[in-house]
Design a protein around this motif. Structure first.
Motif, PDB file in Angstrom:
ATOM      1  N   ILE A   1      36.005  28.485  45.025  1.00 35.69           N
ATOM      2  CA  ILE A   1      36.862  29.752  44.876  1.00 35.69           C
ATOM      3  C   ILE A   1      38.203  29.639  45.200  1.00 35.69           C
ATOM      4  CG2 ILE A   1      37.099  32.316  45.610  1.00 35.69           C
ATOM      5  CD1 ILE A   1      34.099  32.396  45.361  1.00 35.69           C
TER       6      ILE A   1
ATOM      7  N   ASN B   1      39.552  34.128  38.641  1.00 38.42           N
ATOM      8  CA  ASN B   1      38.410  34.146  39.125  1.00 38.42           C
ATOM      9  C   ASN B   1      37.713  35.426  38.578  1.00 38.42           C
ATOM     10  OD1 ASN B   1      38.337  32.193  41.170  1.00 38.42           O
ATOM     11  ND2 ASN B   1      39.753  33.219  42.257  1.00 38.42           N
TER      12      ASN B   1
ATOM     13  N   GLN C   1      32.668  39.572  42.787  1.00 40.99           N
ATOM     14  CA  GLN C   1      33.309  40.513  43.828  1.00 40.99           C
ATOM     15  C   GLN C   1      34.897  41.283  43.400  1.00 40.99           C
ATOM     16  OE1 GLN C   1      32.009  37.822  44.529  1.00 40.99           O
ATOM     17  NE2 GLN C   1      32.438  36.011  45.194  1.00 40.99           N
TER      18      GLN C   1
ATOM     19  N   TRP D   1      35.361  35.961  36.653  1.00 34.69           N
ATOM     20  CA  TRP D   1      33.828  35.883  35.925  1.00 34.69           C
ATOM     21  C   TRP D   1      33.209  36.445  37.982  1.00 34.69           C
ATOM     22  CZ3 TRP D   1      38.233  32.573  35.797  1.00 34.69           C
ATOM     23  CH2 TRP D   1      38.293  31.225  37.215  1.00 34.69           C
ATOM     24  N   LEU D   2      33.682  36.009  38.895  1.00 37.97           N
ATOM     25  CA  LEU D   2      33.342  36.402  39.692  1.00 37.97           C
ATOM     26  C   LEU D   2      32.744  38.174  40.441  1.00 37.97           C
ATOM     27  CD1 LEU D   2      35.364  34.769  42.538  1.00 37.97           C
ATOM     28  CD2 LEU D   2      33.238  33.351  41.699  1.00 37.97           C
TER      29      LEU D   2
ATOM     30  N   LYS E   1      38.431  41.255  36.072  1.00 41.87           N
ATOM     31  CA  LYS E   1      37.047  41.333  34.987  1.00 41.87           C
ATOM     32  C   LYS E   1      37.647  41.374  33.340  1.00 41.87           C
ATOM     33  CE  LYS E   1      33.780  42.153  39.181  1.00 41.87           C
ATOM     34  NZ  LYS E   1      32.443  42.982  39.117  1.00 41.87           N
TER      35      LYS E   1
END
Length: 311
Positions: free
Chosen positions: A4, A36, A41, A38-39, A47
């Protein structure tokens, strides 16, 4: 091992350059805010940007599907398998686009969670409908593009000429120029054994554009770097499936110098929008200005821009 990263790796591609030139705000959303996303958190804004990045309008979806169909058809030929007929190919394209429509209407929650696995059409996401005129236009384009594919110079050479050697097909490749990673994707690359000519084929489902030749020059740089061949042995070709026209080009050294200068100048301009170039940390979002134009209504990130203007 999956890592990450706080910021994405810096790289260059023709599509990244076009986005940068089109709108700096779009560029920021696409290459930085979506990182990021797609994470599980990740922040909600990341997102959202990641989801919006993966939206496709109908013409782009059509282009991607036809490219996939061409790749599958030629892969089947090279494997000695039976080739699909014209009508079968047309139906395959229609089925794939119908699936994109079904995903967009009936699998919204799934797409929200997994925007890479499920599809979302721009027209459905923003306007909740497909205009009938657009649907009819796409149907006509499907028929024309498949018909012109099967009669095209490159397709028929590949499936009939035993003198050719296939090198690459639809593979994401990288090459480094002055330490910068550059991405290229060649639709198809083959070599004529007798003449030792290397032919780069680029299938186009849209109309001819003055930048098409420039894009092919980048492929030539990659070819020379990887295979150590001379410019005289390379032919670059655009197959325009909408019009049925084939265009072959040969380049000179000045064309390659111009292509290298494009990468260098574009990279330098992009890096001026970085707070810390060593880690590809972008400047604050406000430093990336919007370019207001007719493209705004068809932009994937319209929701983000509209929302921020209302704040």
């Amino acid at each position: 091992m999956f890592e990450i990263r706080q910021y994405p790796e810096f790289s260059w591609s023709n599509s990244r350059h076009r986005t940068f030139m089109e709108c700096k705000k779009k560029y920021y959303y696409h290459y930085y805010l979506s990182h990021n996303g797609w994470l599980f958190q990740a922040a909600e804004e990341n997102k959202l940007a990641y989801r919006l990045k993966n939206i496709k309008n109908l013409p782009i979806a059509l282009g991607e599907v036809i490219h996939d169909i061409i790749h599958s058809q030629l892969k089947a030929y090279l494997a000695g398998e039976t080739l699909a007929s014209e009508q079968e190919l047309i139906q395959q394209v229609k089925d794939r686009l119908n699936l994109a429509f079904i995903h967009s209407k009936k699998h919204v929650d799934d797409w929200m969670m997994k925007p890479k696995k499920f599809q979302m059409l721009h027209e459905i996401y923003y306007y909740n409908k497909l205009e009938q005129s657009d649907v009819e236009n796409i149907k006509q384009k499907i028929d024309v593009c498949i018909k012109n594919l099967l009669s095209s110079k490159s397709y028929n050479t590949i499936i009939t000429d035993e003198n050719i050697h296939v090198i690459e097909a639809e593979e994401l490749k990288t090459v480094y120029f002055d330490g910068v990673k550059v991405y290229v994707v060649l639709d198809f690359l083959y070599r004529e054994r007798e003449s030792d000519k290397w032919i780069i084929v680029d299938w186009k489902t849209g109309k001819q554009n003055k930048t098409d030749r420039d894009q092919l020059a980048l492929y030539v740089l990659y070819l020379i770097d990887k295979y150590k061949i001379t410019l005289d042995n390379i032919i670059i070709r655009n197959e325009y499936l909408q019009s049925g026209e084939t265009k072959d080009y040969t380049l000179c050294e000045d064309d390659l110098i111009e292509a290298r200068n494009l990468i260098s100048d574009s990279t330098e301009a992009m890096r001026r929008f970085l707070a810390q170039p060593s880690i590809n940390k972008p400047l604050a979002e406000d430093e990336y200005e919007e370019t207001f134009s007719y493209r705004c209504n068809s932009c994937n990130f319209k929701q983000l821009c509209d929302g921020k203007r209302e704040e």
